[in-house]
Scaffold this motif. Sequence first.
Motif, PDB file in Angstrom:
ATOM      1  N   ASN A  76       0.865  -1.341  -0.001  1.00 38.55           N
ATOM      2  CA  ASN A  76      -0.089  -0.050  -0.046  1.00 38.55           C
ATOM      3  C   ASN A  76       0.919   1.366  -0.126  1.00 38.55           C
TER       4      ASN A  76
ATOM      5  N   ARG B  33      -0.131   4.483   1.886  1.00 39.36           N
ATOM      6  CA  ARG B  33      -0.280   4.550   3.198  1.00 39.36           C
ATOM      7  C   ARG B  33       1.028   4.821   3.687  1.00 39.36           C
ATOM      8  N   SER B  34       2.008   3.979   2.887  1.00 36.89           N
ATOM      9  CA  SER B  34       3.476   3.908   3.302  1.00 36.89           C
ATOM     10  C   SER B  34       3.921   5.479   3.335  1.00 36.89           C
TER      11      SER B  34
ATOM     12  N   THR C 268       2.577   7.595   6.008  1.00 37.13           N
ATOM     13  CA  THR C 268       3.136   7.235   7.477  1.00 37.13           C
ATOM     14  C   THR C 268       4.594   8.017   7.352  1.00 37.13           C
TER      15      THR C 268
ATOM     16  N   GLY D 272       2.033   6.848  14.561  1.00 33.77           N
ATOM     17  CA  GLY D 272       1.312   6.896  13.287  1.00 33.77           C
ATOM     18  C   GLY D 272       1.969   5.329  12.699  1.00 33.77           C
TER      19      GLY D 272
ATOM     20  N   ASN E 247       0.675   2.526  14.508  1.00 34.40           N
ATOM     21  CA  ASN E 247      -0.758   2.209  13.894  1.00 34.40           C
ATOM     22  C   ASN E 247      -0.868   1.491  12.819  1.00 34.40           C
ATOM     23  N   ILE E 248       0.081   2.104  11.702  1.00 35.10           N
ATOM     24  CA  ILE E 248       0.018   1.430  10.266  1.00 35.10           C
ATOM     25  C   ILE E 248       0.666   0.022  10.380  1.00 35.10           C
TER      26      ILE E 248
ATOM     27  N   VAL F  45      -2.180  -2.253  11.536  1.00 35.16           N
ATOM     28  CA  VAL F  45      -3.077  -2.541  10.295  1.00 35.16           C
ATOM     29  C   VAL F  45      -2.475  -3.372   9.401  1.00 35.16           C
ATOM     30  N   SER F  46      -1.242  -3.081   9.390  1.00 42.09           N
ATOM     31  CA  SER F  46      -0.447  -4.041   8.180  1.00 42.09           C
ATOM     32  C   SER F  46      -0.468  -5.432   8.553  1.00 42.09           C
TER      33      SER F  46
END
Length: 412
Positions: free
Chosen positions: A17, A20-21, A24, A298, A301-302, A305-306
């Motif tokens: 993604n 998203r990366s 972040t 952050g 959190n990412i 999710v990952s």
Amino acid sequence: MHIKYTVKTAFRGLTINKMRSFLTLLGIVIGITAIILIMSLGQGAQNLILSQIQSMGPKVIAIAPGRQPQGITDMLSTFTDSLKEKDIEELKKKNNVPHLADIMPIVFGSQTAVYENEAYRPTILGVTGLFTKIYNIYPSEGRIFTDEEVKGYADVAIIGSKVKTQLFGNDGALGQRIKIKGKNFRVIGIFPKTGQVSFLNFDDIVIIPYTTAQQYIFGIKYFNRVVVEADSEENVNSTVNDIKITLRNNHNISDPSKDDFFVETQAEALKMVSSITDIFTLFLAAIAAISLFVGGIGIMNIMLVSMTERTREIGLRKALGATGKNILVQFLLEAVILTTMGGIIGIASGVFLSFIISFILGHYLALAWQFSIPVMAIILGLGVATLIGLIFGIYPARKASRKSPMEALRYE
């Protein structure tokens, strides 16, 4: 698992993604950029101020009225009338201060200067001819006033380049008369475009004899500052002690803690300014570091999710023989790669912005500002970015490594 394969897998995980990366990464980039920028400009400001103080020479000693301020909130303590003409006369006596080479009282303030229909409000400095020697700046046109003109309350003035432009435009200013507080002053000199030097903007000043300034402009009988020059650098400390003793005797002070004046050498001024700018820079850098903490959250959190999205991948890899340590290293490596990349980009952008700002300050604001990037700022930026990846990546990585392969494979 081979480290090369682990790194390749980590990079592939980050590109699943890309947006998203990137978002972040942005939090880390902004934080590191801010730290590099603040530390660079702080170093530049410190170098500018220190070089300006040093330009006055190590033999210069400043005497200020009032007690020595203990902080920014105590600056009002210097606005007193404790330094007067009788102090100058006592300091000039060789038996009081034998190593005194020269002395210059200073009065200053702001007044409106008028020429015909033009008006401008510069800083007015009342000084002697020693002023140009101490600051190593001389009129590009005309001359400095003489000691006789100082003693005779002469109505002569030397103006800065900006004052000249504001009042005269492209016309000649030498020999013309400007009016300050109802009194006419003949312009006998013009300073070249110089900019800021040791807390003074030489382009925005008008200097006149201090006697004239006291009598006709400010209406005072005291001095805002007194500048003394010792006969040699080796005699500066003894001259400082002689000045203190002379002024205490003149002011009937027996307790040094009750001094109504304070004396500073250039070395002391350098030390104080360096200390203040260091503290201020670190304070601002600490504020900027808050964004790194937010960026670290952050990252965590990412990564969580990952990890959730790749649960089946984790289960499959474990079923094929990957250990919990392999999974932990992979996810931790993803976090560190992400923050390290952010650190590198942040350092590059911070250096670039620092260069642009330094260029603007140096070329457009006429400051002797030099581009400077402290090595410690780069090391700190990269180190902090990597550390954030480790700290905020460890929890998601451990959680991923502890997943049961059977439960992971059943995850929908």
